[in-house]
Scaffold this motif. Structure first.
Motif, mmCIF file in Angstrom:
data_model
loop_
_atom_site.group_PDB
_atom_site.id
_atom_site.type_symbol
_atom_site.label_atom_id
_atom_site.label_comp_id
_atom_site.label_asym_id
_atom_site.label_seq_id
_atom_site.Cartn_x
_atom_site.Cartn_y
_atom_site.Cartn_z
ATOM 1 N N GLY A 257 142.330 -37.563 69.946
ATOM 2 C CA GLY A 257 143.134 -37.152 68.802
ATOM 3 C C GLY A 257 142.534 -37.589 67.487
ATOM 4 N N GLY A 258 142.044 -38.828 67.446
ATOM 5 C CA GLY A 258 141.489 -39.340 66.197
ATOM 6 C C GLY A 258 140.163 -38.731 65.833
ATOM 7 N N VAL A 259 139.281 -38.621 66.807
ATOM 8 C CA VAL A 259 137.923 -38.150 66.525
ATOM 9 C C VAL A 259 137.864 -36.641 66.375
ATOM 10 C CG1 VAL A 259 135.575 -37.982 67.434
ATOM 11 C CG2 VAL A 259 136.833 -40.121 67.645
ATOM 12 N N ALA A 260 138.311 -35.919 67.382
ATOM 13 C CA ALA A 260 138.152 -34.474 67.398
ATOM 14 C C ALA A 260 139.054 -33.762 66.410
ATOM 15 C CB ALA A 260 138.411 -33.935 68.804
ATOM 16 N N MET A 261 140.297 -34.224 66.267
ATOM 17 C CA MET A 261 141.259 -33.485 65.467
ATOM 18 C C MET A 261 141.283 -33.881 63.994
ATOM 19 S SD MET A 261 144.569 -32.792 67.839
ATOM 20 C CE MET A 261 144.459 -31.619 69.183
#
Length: 286
Positions: A257-261
């Protein structure tokens, strides 16, 4: 149009500076502020990161205590979680305002540097940062949960609330925990994107975002570990259950959630904006 130009010419230099100061910063400016902070984090010595991560793990324990206190002293009703969830923000306030290292809070920003530089050495330094901070955070949460389990830190009548909060970390299956953890990682990373220019509203931003995480029961790998480990130390749950039901799906979801989105999306926003601006400048030059 002529009226707008006339109004602009009527402003003196001081008024123009004040107008520029009141403008919202561009995405590129926000990105650069976060990137510089990430660059600084990657150069910090690992022992310093470890001690800061340990302090963050311990500090996050106060979210567990604050939630339990509010839960215990609030009358049993449908709106009880609305009040108790405010306690979830306490640990985040201590960690973020105290500049302590928290996994998902200080470890997501270096991804911007990885995407920008694209060098193996930066990936290695980011991995070292993630591993050291995560281990230190988990040690801190384990110490805090152990103390809450084996010592009378709070009035015994609070134990029921502590156990109830701990049990919620084990209510869902792997897939549900994973998806919910994605939203938690997404919200934390969005909070990081807001903080550099929040100024006097920093406390409000932290409380608002983390309150939503707590109220929605989106699992956070560090904040939730205190309650989950409390459940292990009090005998309500096993260590294998902790890893399979809570730890693994939560950390995978938080990172995704943190990295990709957020990190990748916001990086792409700035990168493509720069590319479009460069193409426009070339066209003008032609």
């Amino acid at each position: 149009m002529a009226e707008q130009q006339h109004t602009e010419h009527d402003l003196d230099s001081s008024q123009k500076r004040d107008a520029r100061r009141r403008e919202a910063p561009s995405a590129a400016v926000v990105y650069e502020a976060i990137r510089r902070e990430a660059e600084s984090e990657l150069t910090r010595p690992l022992p310093g990161l470890a001690f800061s991560g340990l302090a963050a793990g311990l500090s996050m324990g106060f979210s567990f205590i604050a939630q339990a206190l509010l839960y215990s002293y609030t009358p049993e009703s449908a709106w009880r979680p609305i009040i108790a969830s405010f306690g979830y923000s306490i640990g985040f306030l201590f960690v973020i305002l105290g500049r302590q290292q928290l996994f998902t809070e200080n470890t997501l920003t270096p991804v911007l540097e990885v995407l920008r530089v694209r060098q193996f050495s930066t990936i290695v330094r980011t991995t070292n940062l993630w591993v050291v901070v995560l281990i230190a955070n988990m040690v801190g949460t384990a110490i805090f949960a152990f103390m809450m389990s084996y010592f009378d830190v709070l009035d015994p009548k609070i134990n029921g609330a502590l156990a109830s909060i701990a049990a919620k970390e084990y209510e869902n299956g792997f897939a549900t925990m994973f998806v919910r953890a994605i939203f938690a990682g997404w919200l934390v990373a969005l909070m990081l994107w807001l903080l550099p220019f929040a100024e006097t509203a920093r406390v409000g931003v932290i409380i608002l975002v983390t309150y939503v995480i707590g109220l929605a029961h989106f699992p956070h790998i560090i904040a939730g570990s205190v309650a989950a480990l409390y459940g292990v130390f009090t005998g309500g749950h096993g260590m294998m259950e902790f890893f399979s039901v809570f730890f693994v799906p939560t950390i995978l979801g938080n990172v995704l959630g943190g990295v990709a989105m957020v990190a990748a999306v916001n990086y792409a926003q700035v990168a493509y904006s720069d590319s479009e601006r460069d193409d426009s400048d070339v066209d003008k030059g032609d």
